[in-house]
Write a protein that holds these residues in place. Structure first.
Motif, short mmCIF file in Angstrom:
data_model
loop_
_atom_site.label_atom_id
_atom_site.label_comp_id
_atom_site.label_asym_id
_atom_site.label_seq_id
_atom_site.Cartn_x
_atom_site.Cartn_y
_atom_site.Cartn_z
N SER A 196 -58.49 53.63 57.79
CA SER A 196 -58.54 54.04 56.39
C SER A 196 -57.27 54.80 56.05
O SER A 196 -56.53 55.24 56.94
N THR A 234 -60.50 51.95 52.59
CA THR A 234 -61.19 51.84 53.88
C THR A 234 -61.28 50.37 54.28
O THR A 234 -61.58 49.51 53.45
N THR A 235 -61.00 50.09 55.55
CA THR A 235 -61.08 48.72 56.08
C THR A 235 -62.33 48.57 56.92
O THR A 235 -62.63 49.43 57.76
N GLU A 236 -63.08 47.50 56.70
CA GLU A 236 -64.25 47.23 57.52
C GLU A 236 -63.83 47.10 58.98
O GLU A 236 -62.76 46.56 59.30
N SER A 288 -64.67 45.19 61.34
CA SER A 288 -64.40 43.82 61.80
C SER A 288 -63.09 43.27 61.25
O SER A 288 -62.60 42.25 61.74
N GLU A 289 -62.50 43.94 60.26
CA GLU A 289 -61.28 43.44 59.63
C GLU A 289 -60.04 44.25 59.99
O GLU A 289 -58.93 43.95 59.51
#
Length: 207
Positions: A101, A150-152, A154-155
């Motif tokens: 993030s 924010t990045t998931e 899984s990504e």
């Protein structure tokens, strides 16, 4: 006036280890960051500084002259400022990292009917850029602003194990206002000397 490095160090010392979405344990050895390239109208040489948190959970970029403005008395090119930094993040052998993030912070003085826009992306050398995230702010406003991307899990994109690649950080601010309107401005450097951009690591161990 608090220096950029001092402001970054003080703020990062307050970051808790749980603020980073760590996939594996954080490296115990000290992480360092070298600024390899600096380009853009928002970060003249000497106006951007980088510091790593004591617990290796994040690093911060602090700007001291990153301001866009529009309205009366401004030049046509003042409405948009950008900065691209090429960073070499030095990490211990056996680990790799991604960015979970990013927290962006600055100050905006936007008159009625004016609009401020903050946009950012980051990527490893040789990889496609992350999708740019855009945040819009509307006048009237005269206050600090803050936005978080924010990045998931899984990504999250990680630096390939065993490789050293430049990590590129792109940032941009824009102000939209009529030419005859009172001057509005937006910065990526907080007027109170606080940290404005924090990138939170996600760590993985390498096989």
């Amino acid at each position: 006036m608090i220096s950029a490095i001092s402001a970054a160090a003080m703020a990062l010392s307050l970051i808790s280890p749980v603020s980073a979405a760590a996939a594996d344990s954080t490296p115990p050895d000290r992480i360092t960051v070298d600024v390899v390239t600096v380009n853009g109208s928002g970060c003249r040489p000497g106006t951007a500084a980088v510091a790593v948190s004591p617990d290796n959970s994040a690093f911060t970029v602090t700007y001291s002259d990153f301001l866009a403005q529009a309205g009366q008395g401004t030049a046509a090119t003042d409405f948009r400022k950008n900065c691209q930094l090429g960073l070499r993040i030095n990490i211990p052998q056996g680990f790799t990292y991604g960015i979970a993030s990013a927290d962006y912070r600055g100050y905006a003085n936007l008159k009625r009917n004016a609009t401020g826009v903050q946009k950012a992306s980051y990527y490893f050398q040789g990889h496609s850029a992350t999708g740019s995230r855009t945040h819009t702010f509307y006048g009237p406003s005269d206050d600090n602003w803050q936005a978080t991307d924010t990045t998931e899990v899984s990504e999250i994109v990680y630096q390939p194990c065993g490789e050293k690649r430049i990590f590129n950080v792109n940032a941009e601010v824009r102000v939209i206002a009529k030419a005859d309107a009172p001057t509005s401005f937006m910065t990526m450097d907080s007027i109170d000397g606080g940290v404005n951009t924090i990138y939170h690591f996600s760590w993985k161990t390498c096989p």
